[in-house]
Design a protein around this motif. Sequence first.
Motif, short mmCIF file in Angstrom:
data_model
loop_
_atom_site.label_atom_id
_atom_site.label_comp_id
_atom_site.label_asym_id
_atom_site.label_seq_id
_atom_site.Cartn_x
_atom_site.Cartn_y
_atom_site.Cartn_z
N PHE A 143 -1.88 -6.73 14.28
CA PHE A 143 -1.31 -7.10 12.98
C PHE A 143 0.18 -7.42 13.16
CE2 PHE A 143 -4.73 -4.10 11.51
CZ PHE A 143 -5.51 -5.05 10.87
N PRO A 144 0.51 -8.64 13.62
CA PRO A 144 1.92 -8.99 13.86
C PRO A 144 2.84 -8.79 12.66
CG PRO A 144 0.47 -10.61 14.86
CD PRO A 144 -0.41 -9.71 14.05
N PRO A 145 2.41 -9.03 11.41
CA PRO A 145 3.34 -8.78 10.30
C PRO A 145 3.81 -7.33 10.24
CG PRO A 145 1.53 -10.16 9.56
CD PRO A 145 1.16 -9.68 10.93
N LEU A 146 2.99 -6.39 10.65
CA LEU A 146 3.41 -4.99 10.65
C LEU A 146 4.46 -4.73 11.73
CD1 LEU A 146 0.06 -3.02 10.12
CD2 LEU A 146 1.70 -3.83 8.41
N ALA A 147 4.34 -5.42 12.85
CA ALA A 147 5.31 -5.22 13.93
C ALA A 147 6.72 -5.57 13.46
CB ALA A 147 4.92 -6.07 15.14
N ARG A 148 6.82 -6.56 12.58
CA ARG A 148 8.13 -6.97 12.08
C ARG A 148 8.68 -6.01 11.02
NH1 ARG A 148 5.30 -12.00 12.55
NH2 ARG A 148 4.75 -12.01 10.32
N ARG A 149 7.84 -5.13 10.52
CA ARG A 149 8.25 -4.22 9.44
C ARG A 149 8.03 -2.76 9.82
NH1 ARG A 149 8.91 -6.57 4.39
NH2 ARG A 149 8.43 -8.79 4.26
N TRP A 150 8.02 -2.47 11.09
CA TRP A 150 7.63 -1.17 11.61
C TRP A 150 8.43 -0.02 11.00
CZ3 TRP A 150 3.19 -1.00 13.94
CH2 TRP A 150 2.80 0.14 14.67
N ARG A 151 9.72 -0.25 10.72
CA ARG A 151 10.58 0.83 10.20
C ARG A 151 10.84 0.70 8.71
NH1 ARG A 151 9.63 4.53 13.84
NH2 ARG A 151 9.85 3.69 15.95
N GLN A 152 10.15 -0.20 8.05
CA GLN A 152 10.32 -0.35 6.60
C GLN A 152 9.33 0.54 5.86
OE1 GLN A 152 10.31 -4.33 5.10
NE2 GLN A 152 11.70 -5.12 6.66
N ARG A 153 9.72 0.93 4.64
CA ARG A 153 8.83 1.74 3.82
C ARG A 153 7.63 0.91 3.37
NH1 ARG A 153 10.82 3.12 -0.87
NH2 ARG A 153 12.80 2.02 -0.73
N ALA A 154 6.49 1.55 3.33
CA ALA A 154 5.24 0.84 3.03
C ALA A 154 5.23 0.27 1.61
CB ALA A 154 4.05 1.78 3.21
N GLY A 155 5.98 0.89 0.71
CA GLY A 155 6.04 0.40 -0.65
C GLY A 155 6.69 -0.95 -0.79
N MET A 195 -7.17 -11.44 8.23
CA MET A 195 -7.91 -10.19 8.18
C MET A 195 -9.25 -10.34 8.89
SD MET A 195 -7.38 -7.13 7.00
CE MET A 195 -6.11 -7.50 5.79
N ALA A 196 -9.93 -11.46 8.65
CA ALA A 196 -11.21 -11.70 9.31
C ALA A 196 -11.05 -11.74 10.83
CB ALA A 196 -11.83 -12.99 8.79
N ALA A 197 -9.99 -12.38 11.30
CA ALA A 197 -9.75 -12.45 12.74
C ALA A 197 -9.49 -11.07 13.32
CB ALA A 197 -8.57 -13.39 13.02
N ALA A 198 -8.70 -10.25 12.61
CA ALA A 198 -8.40 -8.90 13.10
C ALA A 198 -9.66 -8.05 13.15
CB ALA A 198 -7.35 -8.25 12.20
N LEU A 199 -10.49 -8.12 12.11
CA LEU A 199 -11.71 -7.33 12.09
C LEU A 199 -12.70 -7.80 13.16
CD1 LEU A 199 -12.23 -6.87 8.25
CD2 LEU A 199 -11.40 -5.18 9.90
N ALA A 200 -12.70 -9.10 13.44
CA ALA A 200 -13.55 -9.61 14.53
C ALA A 200 -13.10 -9.03 15.87
CB ALA A 200 -13.52 -11.13 14.56
#
Length: 244
Positions: A143-155, A195-200
């Motif tokens: 999930f590359p978008p999460l890598a860019r936001r690793w230290r940000q709050r989930a909200g 999402m489909a690609a990640a789940l695959a």
Amino acid sequence: MGPPALTFNTLKTAAPPLAEAGLGISGLAAERDGVPVLFDVSLEVGPGQAVALLGPNGAGKTTTLLAVMGLVRVTAGRLTWDGGALTHQPPHRIAAAGIGWVPEERRVFAGLTVAENIEVGRRPGRPPAAGGDWHDARLAELFPPLARRWRQRAGLLSGGEQQMLAIARTLAGNPRLLLLDEPSEGLAPLIVDQMAAALATIKADGVALLLSEQHRGFAETLADRLVGLARGRVVEGTGDGFSR
């Protein structure tokens, strides 16, 4: 005295085999808040397979997932996991056996960072599926978008990023079966494709997937089998992609 611990040995010996590996559901009936919802639902999901439950609101898709997770009352039928009894086990033992739950509406911890949310999902000592451990670097690659936001709050994340985080948090516990409730709901088409690609990728690594869906195109892209539900029962038809 409560039910026996759901260990590897009890999974192999507690009940006659329904499915030698993976999840087996046979003649399942269940209720929510005392109201019958499911009637004679049967299906199987093997390692590295994806099965999608299709149907309108109220068809029983979510209740099927909740029944597997031990979160609703099962009144008839059998649930097995790797050939052993799963029926009537408490949720914490079901989770400890390697079954992960990704609920509808994401339910991330808004005040925690992405990294902290993922850490909440860790299950030390649980052996992973065939593809290996879901460590931080591997989740960030998935999930590359999460890598860019690793230290940000989930909200502060978008809806699509929160859905990615909910899945990543569950994967951090190294499940061998992933239950996903409406994973594409409310997502933009581009995010649905991601999402489909990640789940695959997750499926290709040997994790079994059982998901509820209303987005038929998403389900058809990912699933090996589609199971149609209507009014709590498996339905069949010609040319509709549904199967028992």
